[in-house]
Design an enzyme around this catalytic site. Structure first.
Site, short mmCIF file in Angstrom:
data_model
loop_
_atom_site.label_atom_id
_atom_site.label_comp_id
_atom_site.label_asym_id
_atom_site.label_seq_id
_atom_site.Cartn_x
_atom_site.Cartn_y
_atom_site.Cartn_z
N ASN A 175 15.02 -4.48 5.99
CA ASN A 175 14.60 -4.15 6.72
C ASN A 175 15.37 -5.09 7.65
OD1 ASN A 175 12.94 -3.70 8.96
ND2 ASN A 175 10.55 -3.89 8.14
N GLU B 210 3.87 -4.00 11.71
CA GLU B 210 4.32 -3.89 13.24
C GLU B 210 4.08 -2.93 13.84
OE1 GLU B 210 7.94 -6.08 12.18
OE2 GLU B 210 7.63 -7.84 11.03
N GLY C 258 7.10 -12.54 7.22
CA GLY C 258 7.48 -13.57 8.24
C GLY C 258 6.52 -14.93 8.25
N SER D 73 8.03 -12.21 2.58
CA SER D 73 8.19 -13.36 2.46
C SER D 73 9.11 -13.35 1.11
CB SER D 73 7.73 -14.29 2.70
OG SER D 73 6.90 -14.76 4.08
P1 PGA Z 1 9.89 -10.76 5.68
O1 PGA Z 1 9.56 -9.03 6.21
O2 PGA Z 1 10.29 -10.62 4.69
O3 PGA Z 1 10.61 -11.94 6.53
O4 PGA Z 1 7.84 -11.52 5.80
C1 PGA Z 1 9.26 -8.28 6.15
C2 PGA Z 1 8.57 -6.80 6.24
O5 PGA Z 1 8.39 -6.86 7.14
O6 PGA Z 1 9.49 -5.69 5.73
#
Ligand code: PGA
Length: 246
Positions: free
Chosen positions: A10, A98, A171, A203
């Protein structure tokens, strides 16, 4: 029954024509996908033309990060599922946290987007997950069940993918432990049946991917930050290939 694994990147609102080219060249050379483990990138809309050109005929699939629930009409700024299908998209993220949190997407709207995507022949990746507050109040199962049921009461999952993404892990550098992920995946598995792929997201990094992918109900990952760093994304794809045995 062995489910084919999937690692989906993503990119969120990142990229440029030059950076995309370099990243995809590296993924194509690096062998990100195999017979038992697929790879896909979900990219910003303006790059679909470029990405489809670079990936067409390769083992790497592509998709978008959002889709309108409407088929067409006066919806300024929106993109329909049929438009995504025209660009050769196979996947589309639906209900990413999000979108739910920043843009206020409701369960009903997510369900409508999911239905629109399936109808256009896309494979939606339905994201569900609890906030830290909900986890601490022991409401994780209640929340993910509500998010999933809102979709399935309207449309059968029919080949779609589910992604469990605890909001507190996205994140933040704070991933769910493999056991925490497995616990929620096992709960979701009871509701989705044995054929639906359930990805973990939040993460995921080269350092923790293999342990998470080794869990019996984790069928791959949805990768944010690490998906725009070629060597990290490749390492995560390789961890999925390793867990799948090829
Ligand atoms: P991240 O995001 O791997 O940066 O934690 C995952 C996502 O939002 O799909």
């Amino acid at each position: 029954m062995a489910r084919t694994r999937l690692v989906a990147g993503n990119w969120k609102m990142h990229g440029s024509r030059a950076a995309n080219q370099a990243l995809l060249d590296a993924l194509l050379k690096g062998g990100a996908a195999g017979r038992k483990s697929e790879c896909a990138v979900c990219v910003p809309y303006p790059y679909l033309e470029q990405v489809s050109g670079l990936l067409r005929g390769s083992a790497i699939a592509w998709g978008a990060q959002n889709v309108s629930e409407h088929a067409k009409g006066a919806y300024t700024g929106e993109v329909s599922a049929a438009m995504l299908a025209e660009f050769g998209c196979r996947f589309v993220l639906v209900g990413h946290s999000e979108r739910r949190q920043i843009y206020g997407e409701s369960d009903a709207q997510v369900a409508a987007k999911f239905g629109a995507a399936l109808q256009a022949g896309l494979t939606p990746i339905l994201c569900v997950g609890e906030t830290l507050e909900e986890r601490e109040a022991a409401r994780t199962e209640q929340v993910v069940a509500r998010q999933l049921d809102a979709v399935t009461k309207a449309t059968p999952l029919a080949g779609a993918v589910v992604a469990y993404e605890p909001v507190w892990a996205i994140g933040t550098g704070r991933n769910a432990t493999p056991e925490q992920a497995q616990e929620v995946h096992a709960f979701l598995r009871q509701r989705t049946g044995g054929e639906t792929r359930i990805l973990y997201g939040g993460s995921v990094k080269p350092q923790n991917a293999a342990a998470i992918f080794a869990m019996p109900d984790v069928d791959g990952g949805l990768i944010g930050g690490a998906s725009i760093v070629a060597e990290d994304f490749l390492a995560i794809c390789k961890a999925a290939l390793g867990a799948a045995g090829g």
